[in-house]
Write an enzyme that holds these catalytic residues in place. Structure first.
Site, short mmCIF file in Angstrom:
data_model
loop_
_atom_site.label_atom_id
_atom_site.label_comp_id
_atom_site.label_asym_id
_atom_site.label_seq_id
_atom_site.Cartn_x
_atom_site.Cartn_y
_atom_site.Cartn_z
N HIS A 8 6.43 6.71 10.99
CA HIS A 8 5.83 6.56 9.67
C HIS A 8 5.19 7.90 9.31
O HIS A 8 3.98 8.04 9.27
CB HIS A 8 4.77 5.44 9.72
CG HIS A 8 4.31 4.97 8.38
ND1 HIS A 8 4.81 5.45 7.20
CD2 HIS A 8 3.37 4.06 8.03
CE1 HIS A 8 4.20 4.86 6.19
NE2 HIS A 8 3.32 4.00 6.68
N ARG B 295 0.81 -1.21 0.00
CA ARG B 295 0.00 0.00 0.00
C ARG B 295 0.84 1.26 0.00
O ARG B 295 0.63 2.18 -0.78
CB ARG B 295 -0.88 0.04 1.26
CG ARG B 295 -2.19 -0.58 1.10
CD ARG B 295 -2.70 -1.02 2.48
NE ARG B 295 -3.04 -2.42 2.42
CZ ARG B 295 -4.19 -2.86 1.95
NH1 ARG B 295 -5.11 -2.01 1.54
NH2 ARG B 295 -4.43 -4.14 1.89
N THR B 296 1.80 1.30 0.91
CA THR B 296 2.62 2.50 1.04
C THR B 296 3.46 2.71 -0.23
O THR B 296 3.59 3.82 -0.73
CB THR B 296 3.54 2.38 2.27
OG1 THR B 296 2.73 2.13 3.41
CG2 THR B 296 4.33 3.64 2.49
N ARG C 54 11.59 2.09 3.22
CA ARG C 54 10.95 1.42 4.34
C ARG C 54 11.88 0.30 4.79
O ARG C 54 12.50 -0.36 3.96
CB ARG C 54 9.61 0.84 3.92
CG ARG C 54 8.87 0.24 5.10
CD ARG C 54 7.56 -0.32 4.63
NE ARG C 54 6.72 -0.76 5.70
CZ ARG C 54 5.67 -0.10 6.15
NH1 ARG C 54 5.37 1.08 5.68
NH2 ARG C 54 4.92 -0.62 7.09
N LYS D 245 22.77 -10.33 0.53
CA LYS D 245 24.14 -10.84 0.41
C LYS D 245 25.05 -10.21 1.45
O LYS D 245 26.26 -10.32 1.37
CB LYS D 245 24.71 -10.53 -0.98
CG LYS D 245 24.02 -11.27 -2.11
CD LYS D 245 24.67 -10.89 -3.44
CE LYS D 245 23.76 -11.18 -4.61
NZ LYS D 245 24.03 -10.25 -5.72
#
Ligand code: ZN
Lengths: 151, 327
Positions: B142, B64-65, B114, B93
């Site tokens: 957020h 969504r974000t 994020r 890695k």
């Protein structure tokens, strides 16, 4: 009487540092932090000395040792309000109370396992919130001084 | 200084326009961003970011974000690069966050990121001169969600001042309610915290309210009567995995579900918000009510994010008002 004994101990040091006013239960933690076990110089470890300020106290006298700011910050985290005396040529050249600094860079480990500082090769930064609380710059979590782990 | 909450800034990046947190933004800055979002709502499609590259680095997936940010970038004419699955990137890695950010900084004008680790966005903002927008760092912050919540409240109530804001459900782990609470502190809100005992508002936020003279009332009952005075009803998910005591979960799981028949006494201006996705905490019969606002709220995310991207790129409200690139 105490004053005399202390003077004698300090006076006996040609070059080095004296850490005084160590809480008795913190003395060996400090000794370990400073890795005194491996120290080849003259070291005096004294505990349960009578003190006017704090009932009983511990004291360390380390020949040839001069602390840098990072080490002093570590000391301040382990036990705030200790007194540090620097001796050169039998003379006291500096005497100060070691206070917890406002900012601690790369001294303390964050207790939050999902903090970025525990997962990335980087320096930690903590701010002093009050006399016994530190706050992580990155995750914002607060920690009590008594629970702090050094980095 | 953009992230005032960390008021001792890094020495590296005094000029960095990153948005890591908006918790400490003053009224003026909030209003400025709300005005920007209003402009974008009037004209969401433009070419004001033509020639710019926006990177969306989703070290932790959040569809969504990511869609919202990428739509915001695309509708302003920017190009989007990025990844969403850490398994396909070199992070898996063993590449450090710093190295990934440094690498992407060579390509992008702004990085939206994020990450599951708390503080990741702040750290990223310290290792690059490319502005970072925090799209969520673990359970920490957020800001774009908070911004769209503020915009939704402002738009539906005409003001952010003196509102009765009811927060319902999981107030313990709900990051969005914590951020909203802090962002509202200068607007004289009255909060009602409606939650089961196990998920009540944490002490530190109640303390925050006390220190900032924010009025709050705690209650466990969620009924037609207890919500009658609300201007905003902010619903959150009550998730099973949050409970240590599953008996307790079974007991309360249906107690914080909003049904249409609970809206009989509510104020005319009352709007229901929810950060989405919902599970079952809002019955579908509420969707048709004039009070339901959660889908519009999600759309407001587009305008809020258009504003945030422009702000970190140094594009001002005046630039946006005088924009000739509107499509
Ligand atoms: Zn931390």
């Amino acid at each position: 009487m105490e004053q005399n004994k202390e003077n004698m101990m300090v006076a006996a040091l040609e070059n080095g540092s004296v850490i005084d006013h160590i809480p008795t239960d913190k003395l060996f933690t400090v000794a370990q932090l400073l890795q005194l076990r491996d120290c080849k110089e003259e070291v005096v470890i004294a505990n349960n000395l009578k003190s006017n300020v704090m009932n009983k106290k511990g004291l360390l006298k380390i020949s040839g040792k001069f602390f840098n700011e990072e080490e002093i910050s570590q000391l301040a985290v382990i036990c705030p309000n200790i007194r540090l005396t620097v001796i050169k040529d039998y003379k006291v050249v500096e005497k100060r109370e070691v206070l917890l600094p406002d900012t601690l860079t790369n001294i303390v480990k964050c207790a939050n396992p999902v903090c970025i500082t525990n997962n990335e090769p980087m320096k930690t930064v903590f701010y002093r919130k009050d006399k016994d609380t530190l706050k992580c710059r990155y995750c914002g979590k607060e920690q009590k001084l008594k629970d702090i782990k050094l980095k | 200084m953009i992230f005032d909450i960390y008021s001792i800034s890094s020495d590296i990046n005094m000029e960095n326009r990153s948005i890591v947190s908006i918790a400490d933004y003053g009224k003026e800055k909030i209003q400025y961003l709300l005005d920007m979002a209003t402009e974008f709502e009037a004209h969401p499609n433009r070419q004001i970011l033509k020639g710019k590259v926006v990177a969306t680095l989703f070290f932790e997936p959040s569809t969504r974000t990511r869609l919202s940010f990428e739509t915001a970038a695309n509708r302003l004419g920017a190009r989007v690069i990025g990844f969403t699955d850490p398994k396909v990137t070199s992070s898996s890695k063993g590449e450090t966050l710093k190295d990934t950010i440094k690498m992407v900084s060579n390509y992008a004008d702004v990085i939206v990121m994020r990450h599951k680790l708390e503080g990741a966005a702040l750290y990223a903002s310290e290792v690059t001169n490319v502005p970072i927008i925090n799209a969520g760092d673990g359970s920490n912050l957020h800001p774009s969600q908070t911004m769209l919540d503020l915009y939704s409240i402002y738009k539906t109530q005409g003001t952010l001042e003196n509102l009765n804001i009811y927060m319902v459900g999981d107030l313990k782990y709900g990051r969005t309610v914590h951020s909203l609470l802090m962002s509202m502190r200068k607007y004289n809100p009255t909060f009602h915290f409606i939650a089961p005992k196990e998920l009540e508002m944490p002490e530190e936020y109640k303390l925050y309210c006390q220190q900032n003279n924010i009025k709050y009332i705690e209650q466990q009952d969620f009924t037609e009567d207890t919500i009658a005075d609300a201007d905003i009803l902010y619903m959150t998910r009550v998730q099973r995995e949050r409970f240590t005591d599953l008996m307790e979960y079974e007991r309360v799981k249906d107690a914080y579900i909003l049904r249409a028949d609970m809206l009989g006494k509510c104020k005319d201006n009352m709007k229901i918000l929810h950060p989405l996705p919902r599970v079952n905490e809002i019955e579908y019969d509420v969707d048709d009510s004039k009070h339901a606002y959660y889908f519009e709220q999600a759309r407001n995310g587009l305008y809020a994010r258009e504003a945030l991207i422009c702000d970190v790129l140094g594009i001002t409200l005046d630039d946006i008002k005088n924009d000739t690139s509107i499509i």
